[in-house]
Every structure is written in C-alpha cells, then in structure tokens.
Design a protein around this motif. Structure first.
Motif, short mmCIF file in Angstrom:
data_model
loop_
_atom_site.label_atom_id
_atom_site.label_comp_id
_atom_site.label_asym_id
_atom_site.label_seq_id
_atom_site.Cartn_x
_atom_site.Cartn_y
_atom_site.Cartn_z
N THR A 150 0.84 -1.20 0.00
CA THR A 150 0.00 0.00 0.00
C THR A 150 0.87 1.25 0.00
O THR A 150 2.06 1.19 0.36
CB THR A 150 -0.93 0.04 1.23
OG1 THR A 150 -0.14 0.37 2.40
CG2 THR A 150 -1.63 -1.30 1.44
N PRO A 151 0.31 2.40 -0.35
CA PRO A 151 1.11 3.63 -0.33
C PRO A 151 1.49 4.09 1.07
O PRO A 151 2.36 4.93 1.22
CB PRO A 151 0.19 4.65 -1.02
CG PRO A 151 -1.19 4.10 -0.87
CD PRO A 151 -1.04 2.62 -0.91
N THR A 152 0.87 3.50 2.09
CA THR A 152 1.23 3.83 3.47
C THR A 152 2.26 2.86 4.04
O THR A 152 2.61 2.94 5.21
CB THR A 152 -0.02 3.82 4.37
OG1 THR A 152 -0.69 2.55 4.26
CG2 THR A 152 -0.98 4.93 3.96
N GLY A 153 2.73 1.92 3.21
CA GLY A 153 3.79 1.03 3.65
C GLY A 153 3.34 -0.25 4.31
O GLY A 153 4.14 -0.91 4.98
N ASN A 154 2.07 -0.63 4.13
CA ASN A 154 1.59 -1.90 4.67
C ASN A 154 1.63 -2.98 3.60
O ASN A 154 1.44 -2.70 2.41
CB ASN A 154 0.15 -1.75 5.19
CG ASN A 154 0.08 -0.82 6.39
OD1 ASN A 154 0.97 -0.81 7.24
ND2 ASN A 154 -0.97 0.00 6.45
N VAL A 155 1.83 -4.23 4.03
CA VAL A 155 1.90 -5.36 3.11
C VAL A 155 0.73 -6.30 3.35
O VAL A 155 0.43 -6.65 4.49
CB VAL A 155 3.23 -6.14 3.29
CG1 VAL A 155 3.27 -7.35 2.36
CG2 VAL A 155 4.42 -5.22 3.04
N TYR A 156 0.10 -6.73 2.26
CA TYR A 156 -0.94 -7.76 2.31
C TYR A 156 -0.45 -8.95 1.49
O TYR A 156 0.19 -8.77 0.45
CB TYR A 156 -2.26 -7.23 1.75
CG TYR A 156 -2.96 -6.26 2.67
CD1 TYR A 156 -4.08 -6.65 3.41
CD2 TYR A 156 -2.50 -4.95 2.82
CE1 TYR A 156 -4.72 -5.77 4.27
CE2 TYR A 156 -3.14 -4.06 3.68
CZ TYR A 156 -4.24 -4.48 4.41
OH TYR A 156 -4.88 -3.61 5.26
N ALA A 157 -0.76 -10.16 1.96
CA ALA A 157 -0.31 -11.36 1.26
C ALA A 157 -1.39 -12.42 1.28
O ALA A 157 -2.29 -12.40 2.14
CB ALA A 157 0.98 -11.89 1.88
#
Length: 448
Positions: A150-157
């Motif tokens: 995400t543009p806020t630096g979070n990762v989804y997997a």
C-alpha cells in the motif's frame, strides 16, 4: 517442465519521509500496454480461455490501457499480478494455491463448456476480499503466493508457501484465500520474491523475510518441516542502510546506501555472486558482503533457479551461475578456464561473474546494447535496451518464452546469447518493464 518463475519490479520516485533512508511508495500515473508470450496451459498468459500458446509478444486485449490502466505488474511461476491506475489489484493464472486472491471455481454448467482453459483463471480480474478504502502501488509473486504493498507502507499477502510438498501460509493456515495484512511493524517501501519466500524493505533500510528458508534464503536457519519451515516475518540480521532488494528461487540480495552488495542463500553454482563456497548444497548462511561488486555500481539484480544477472548504472550486465541451458548468455567458446564441467566435459556452471558482451539480431552477431531493466526466469532472461526499450532474451526457450517464435521442433530450444525480439506488435514500442515466469514472459510499454 515444472513451474518456474522470476521476480522483478519497477521503482517509482516519490517524496521521502523526513529522517528516513527510503521513500514510501507512490502509485504510478503511467498507464501501460501489457504484452505476453510463451505457453499458458495453466492460464499463465492471461489472454482468455482459448489462448494456450503465443510464439511472439502479443498485446493483451483484456487489459486495455484506456479502460483498465495497469501501472504495475509482477510475474510469478504460473500466475501474474497487476495494479491499475486506481490502485486496485488484478490477477490471472493458476489458482490451485489461492494465489489469485479470488474464487475461480467453475459451476457444473461452466465445466461442461468446450473451453481449453478455466475462463476465470485465464482472464484477468480484480482480486476480492479487500476493503474498498485500501489501495495498492506494487505487487510481488512467488510460485504459489502473492503480496501487495500500500502507499502507506503496509503489506498484504495471500496464497501459500510450499516446502517439500507441504503447504503453509502461517501458523495454523495452510492456504490464505483472501489478502491478509502481514504483521510487519515498520513501514515497507519495496518487496522481492523467490520461489517460496518474500523480502520486504523498510523505510529505515532494514530487511524482513518470510516463507521457506531451508536454503538460508531468509538469512537465518529454519528447520525443514511443515509449519516450522514457513517462518516470519523475521528481521534479517547483518544488513542495515539497505536501499534495494532482490531474490532468486533460493537466494536473496540487498544493496546498501554506499553501493555494497550483500547476498545469502543457496550458492551451489555461485549464484549469490560469491565464489566461495560453491558446489553441491553450498549455502551462504547469513548476509555476506559480495566484494566483487564494490566498484561496479550495481543498480538492479535479478535471479533465477541457479543463476543471477546484475545490471550496472552504466547499463552493463554481468552474469554468474549455472549454464546448462545457456542461461548465462555466454558463448561456449568464450567460457573462462575456471568453468566447472561435468565428467563428460559439458559446461555446468561459472562460479565467478562475467561481463556480458555478446548478442545477436536476426541470428547475426551484433554489439550488445546498454540495458535499463533485467528479469530472470528459472532458466531464461529478459533485458530491455536503454536506447529504445527493445526486448532481448536468451536461455531456455522450449515453449516460446523467449518470444522468437521457435521451439525445439523447428529450431533451437535455447538462445546462447541475448537476441533481439523482432515482431510487429513490439515494433517501435519502448518497453519499461519485464517479468519472466516459468513457461511465459510479460513485458510492458508506456501506453501510446
């Protein structure tokens, strides 16, 4: 031929957070035309249920730039991911491990239709199960898992990791069918992926890793076995002030702010860019400074199954590792004296990096152009020219993944040196990104 893959991604300049080494990611505004070639018998090409083979790059009619507007892509072993201009995720390809992030099961009526491929897997569609207020800027794919940033630096997997046939996404979860936020506390700016592991780079220049680590590709020792081998996210010790990351099937790489390169993981053919130790089961167990690259100004690293490709700031390519399928791009007659050979004299691997100097165009020798972007599949490679964005491929190409329209039935299965792809669809197209999967390849040009 088994599932193979490669990982590459573009870097988008964005505003740097005060006091941070790396910049938070930003959604690109540059819409792309997407091209695919190779074999898609398990839906990899994303060209619909009736297309299982494309001999040369073909513009995808299912991802029109004016309507969908893809701005970022990733190629996994047998599936691909994309981000559109609104920050929404798209996927296509094999979905046995849930890596598409959407339900692709067919009804009885759909199964009875006379189609070559599953239409839900072979046709690009949006990933589901994500809250409408979440957008994404980058994607990354292993053989059986997917990740997005995400543009806020979070990762989804989502998807799964596979170790010796055993599947595990996290403790107690075999397959994750919907995107799940990865519990990494620092903000992430970039992702990289191997066959069954991910790397994540933080704003502060630290590296996190998770997935299968039995070849030390996580930078720590992980015991083999279900659940215990799928570890993380773990902060990788011994690397700080990192500005770039990359991964191969069983290897990991990082470049720090001074230009030093660190690598770790399987090094049986020298693919870490470190010439000792090499040989059967040799591994670099912890991040190690690869001194060979200190004066080379490396800006991008790509790696496959047992070889790696390195790009300098000036556009020069270096290569090291296995050569059984010509994946190094070096003519046999030009191999160095230290080439390791089989008992019958067949070249097996080159343990020290070599500068690439050879190329062909319409099967005639030409000067190798300076390159701006590189990608590796397990045994094939793609490079994009600085001058005009032309596509150059070499290595193993038995199912058209090199894009020259030839297989072992009517021509060489392999290209010994980088060869220019010439076809109508890509003529005068300035390619800016490439991804090399197992039996397929993807390139993308700025929309015109």
């Amino acid at each position: 031929m088994g599932v193979k893959r490669a990982r590459t991604e573009t870097t988008v300049p964005v505003k740097r957070a005060r006091g941070k080494l790396n910049e938070l990611p930003k959604l690109s505004g540059q819409k792309l035309d997407v091209f695919a070639f190779g074999t898609g018998t398990i839906c990899e090409l994303g060209l619909g249920p009736e297309v299982t083979e494309v001999k040369r790059p073909r513009l995808s009619p299912l991802l029109p730039a004016d309507e969908v507007g893809i701005v970022a892509l990733a190629a996994g072993g047998a599936h691909s991911l994309a981000v559109d201009h609104e920050g929404q995720l798209w996927s296509w390809g094999q979905n046995d491990t849930g890596c598409l992030g959407r339900d692709t099961r067919l009804s009885d009526a759909e199964i009875d239709e006379d189609l070559d491929l599953n239409p839900k897997e072979s046709t690009p569609a949006k990933v589901t199960g994500i809250r409408s207020n979440i957008s994404f800027v980058k994607v990354c794919a292993t053989d059986s898992a997917s990740a997005a940033l995400t543009p806020t630096g979070n990762v989804y997997a989502w998807g799964t990791f596979i170790d010796d046939g055993h599947k595990s996404f996290s403790a107690g979860v075999e397959i994750q069918y919907k995107p799940e936020r990865v519990p990494i506390q620092p903000k992430i700016v970039a992702l990289a992926s191997g066959k069954d592991h991910f790397l994540a780079l933080t704003v502060d220049g630290h590296v996190y890793a998770w997935g299968v680590g039995t070849s030390f590709q996580l930078g720590v020792h992980v015991r083999s076995g279900r659940r215990t081998s799928t570890a993380g996210p773990l902060r990788v010790p011994g690397v700080d002030n990192i500005v770039s990351i990359a991964a191969g099937d069983y290897t990991s790489y990082a470049i720090d702010s001074t230009g030093k390169v660190f690598s770790w993981g399987l090094n049986n053919f020298g693919q870490c860019g470190i010439s000792d130790p090499v040989g059967p089961k040799a591994c670099i167990e912890t991040p190690t400074h690869a001194e060979f690259w200190d004066d080379k100004h490396i800006v991008q690293i790509a790696a496959g199954g047992h070889h790696s490709l390195w790009l300098t700031k000036e556009g020069t390519m270096y290569t090291v590792g296995e050569i059984n399928f010509n994946q190094l791009g070096v003519p046999i007659k030009e191999l160095p004296e230290n080439t390791v050979r089989e008992q019958d004299g067949t070249p097996s691997y080159v343990p020290t990096p070599l500068e690439l100097k050879w190329a062909s165009d319409e099967e005639e020798p030409v000067s190798l152009p300076k390159m701006k972007f590189i990608a590796c599949g397990t045994d094939h490679n793609i490079a994009l020219s600085q001058e005009d964005g032309s596509i150059w491929t070499w290595g193993f190409g038995s199912v058209y993944q090199l894009g020259h329209g030839k297989t072992g039935d009517d021509g060489p299965e392999e290209e010994e040196v980088p060869r220019h792809i010439r076809n109508t669809a890509t003529k005068e197209r300035n390619m800016v990104w490439a991804g090399a999967g197992g039996q397929y390849s993807i390139t993308a040009s700025v929309h015109v």
